[in-house]
Motif scaffolding. Structure first.
Motif, mmCIF file in Angstrom:
data_model
loop_
_atom_site.group_PDB
_atom_site.id
_atom_site.type_symbol
_atom_site.label_atom_id
_atom_site.label_comp_id
_atom_site.label_asym_id
_atom_site.label_seq_id
_atom_site.Cartn_x
_atom_site.Cartn_y
_atom_site.Cartn_z
ATOM 1 N N LEU A 151 -36.171 -34.892 19.240
ATOM 2 C CA LEU A 151 -35.203 -35.964 18.964
ATOM 3 C C LEU A 151 -34.301 -36.200 20.166
ATOM 4 O O LEU A 151 -34.027 -37.349 20.531
ATOM 5 N N GLN A 152 -33.839 -35.132 20.796
ATOM 6 C CA GLN A 152 -32.978 -35.266 21.977
ATOM 7 C C GLN A 152 -33.728 -35.937 23.122
ATOM 8 O O GLN A 152 -33.167 -36.793 23.827
ATOM 9 N N ILE A 153 -34.968 -35.551 23.316
ATOM 10 C CA ILE A 153 -35.775 -36.143 24.390
ATOM 11 C C ILE A 153 -35.996 -37.625 24.129
ATOM 12 O O ILE A 153 -35.860 -38.459 25.031
ATOM 13 N N LEU A 154 -36.331 -37.983 22.888
ATOM 14 C CA LEU A 154 -36.530 -39.395 22.542
ATOM 15 C C LEU A 154 -35.267 -40.195 22.801
ATOM 16 O O LEU A 154 -35.306 -41.252 23.429
ATOM 17 N N ARG A 155 -34.129 -39.692 22.345
ATOM 18 C CA ARG A 155 -32.857 -40.394 22.568
ATOM 19 C C ARG A 155 -32.613 -40.579 24.062
ATOM 20 O O ARG A 155 -32.235 -41.667 24.511
ATOM 21 N N SER A 156 -32.842 -39.549 24.841
ATOM 22 C CA SER A 156 -32.629 -39.619 26.287
ATOM 23 C C SER A 156 -33.554 -40.652 26.930
ATOM 24 O O SER A 156 -33.122 -41.432 27.795
ATOM 25 N N MET A 157 -34.827 -40.653 26.529
ATOM 26 C CA MET A 157 -35.778 -41.622 27.079
ATOM 27 C C MET A 157 -35.341 -43.052 26.774
ATOM 28 O O MET A 157 -35.395 -43.923 27.647
ATOM 29 N N LEU A 158 -34.918 -43.286 25.544
ATOM 30 C CA LEU A 158 -34.508 -44.635 25.150
ATOM 31 C C LEU A 158 -33.222 -45.057 25.866
ATOM 32 O O LEU A 158 -33.122 -46.183 26.353
ATOM 33 N N GLU A 159 -32.257 -44.156 25.941
ATOM 34 C CA GLU A 159 -30.998 -44.498 26.603
ATOM 35 C C GLU A 159 -31.202 -44.760 28.088
ATOM 36 O O GLU A 159 -30.508 -45.592 28.676
ATOM 37 N N SER A 160 -32.171 -44.087 28.703
ATOM 38 C CA SER A 160 -32.449 -44.335 30.119
ATOM 39 C C SER A 160 -33.022 -45.733 30.334
ATOM 40 O O SER A 160 -32.969 -46.260 31.444
ATOM 41 N N LYS A 161 -33.555 -46.326 29.281
ATOM 42 C CA LYS A 161 -34.096 -47.698 29.328
ATOM 43 C C LYS A 161 -33.109 -48.701 28.738
ATOM 44 O O LYS A 161 -33.479 -49.814 28.383
ATOM 45 N N LYS A 162 -31.847 -48.299 28.642
ATOM 46 C CA LYS A 162 -30.781 -49.170 28.105
ATOM 47 C C LYS A 162 -31.098 -49.620 26.683
ATOM 48 O O LYS A 162 -30.918 -50.779 26.321
ATOM 49 N N ALA A 163 -31.577 -48.679 25.876
ATOM 50 C CA ALA A 163 -31.921 -48.946 24.478
ATOM 51 C C ALA A 163 -31.266 -47.874 23.606
ATOM 52 O O ALA A 163 -31.928 -46.937 23.160
ATOM 53 N N PRO A 164 -29.959 -48.002 23.372
ATOM 54 C CA PRO A 164 -29.280 -46.995 22.549
ATOM 55 C C PRO A 164 -29.894 -46.934 21.142
ATOM 56 O O PRO A 164 -30.460 -47.905 20.654
ATOM 57 N N ILE A 165 -29.768 -45.781 20.518
ATOM 58 C CA ILE A 165 -30.261 -45.595 19.161
ATOM 59 C C ILE A 165 -29.199 -44.819 18.388
ATOM 60 O O ILE A 165 -28.674 -43.822 18.875
ATOM 61 N N ASP A 166 -28.855 -45.307 17.191
ATOM 62 C CA ASP A 166 -27.836 -44.616 16.398
ATOM 63 C C ASP A 166 -28.471 -43.462 15.631
ATOM 64 O O ASP A 166 -29.687 -43.331 15.564
ATOM 65 N N ASP A 167 -27.629 -42.621 15.047
ATOM 66 C CA ASP A 167 -28.115 -41.418 14.361
ATOM 67 C C ASP A 167 -29.007 -41.754 13.163
ATOM 68 O O ASP A 167 -29.989 -41.056 12.914
ATOM 69 N N GLU A 168 -28.664 -42.807 12.432
ATOM 70 C CA GLU A 168 -29.457 -43.190 11.259
ATOM 71 C C GLU A 168 -30.877 -43.610 11.665
ATOM 72 O O GLU A 168 -31.861 -43.183 11.064
ATOM 73 N N THR A 169 -30.973 -44.425 12.701
ATOM 74 C CA THR A 169 -32.285 -44.877 13.169
ATOM 75 C C THR A 169 -33.060 -43.722 13.787
ATOM 76 O O THR A 169 -34.273 -43.604 13.599
#
Length: 135
Positions: free
Chosen positions: A49-67
């Motif tokens: 989950l942490q890796i996925l969040r990091s990958m998405l945020e590096s692409k300027k695609a934030p993700i909230d906790d619910e999603t």
């Protein structure tokens, strides 16, 4: 020098090499004369989950906790598949989420584009379960 840096990253648990396959690294090690094979760690569910969040945020695609929790359900499914390979699968999954978001953004009206969090990964960007079983 490159191999020693790569080896340090791998043994240090860096996510910088998460997209490399175990075979590719072992081939490189064999070619350059390193003495031992690399065993890629199996990331825990929480690390995925942490890796996925990091990958998405590096692409300027934030993700909230619910999603992210909804994505976690699919990650748990993928982890049980025989072809699951941590970094590669998570990279492919993040790219699928980004493509789904791009489709949503392309089809959006001007009014929808003005909504807060428009660029975020949203629940509607999560693909059908069947799609993720083949990543």
């Amino acid at each position: 020098i490159v191999m020693s840096v790569l080896t340090d990253l791998i043994y240090g648990g860096s996510n910088a090499v998460a997209g490399l396959t175990e075979g590719a690294v072992n081939d490189a090690i064999a070619k350059y004369g390193a003495e031992k094979e690399v065993a890629f760690p199996d990331f825990t569910f929480e690390e995925c989950l942490q890796i996925l969040r990091s990958m998405l945020e590096s692409k300027k695609a934030p993700i909230d906790d619910e999603t992210l929790a909804l994505c976690g359900r699919q990650i748990a499914l993928m982890q049980r598949c025989p072809g699951f390979s941590n970094g590669r699968t998570l990279r492919n999954y993040s790219e699928l989420l980004l493509n789904m978001r791009s489709d949503r953004m392309y089809d959006a009206t001007d009014e929808q584009a003005e909504e807060e969090g428009f660029i975020n990964i949203r629940p509607e960007d999560i693909p059908a379960d069947l799609l993720v079983l083949y990543l």
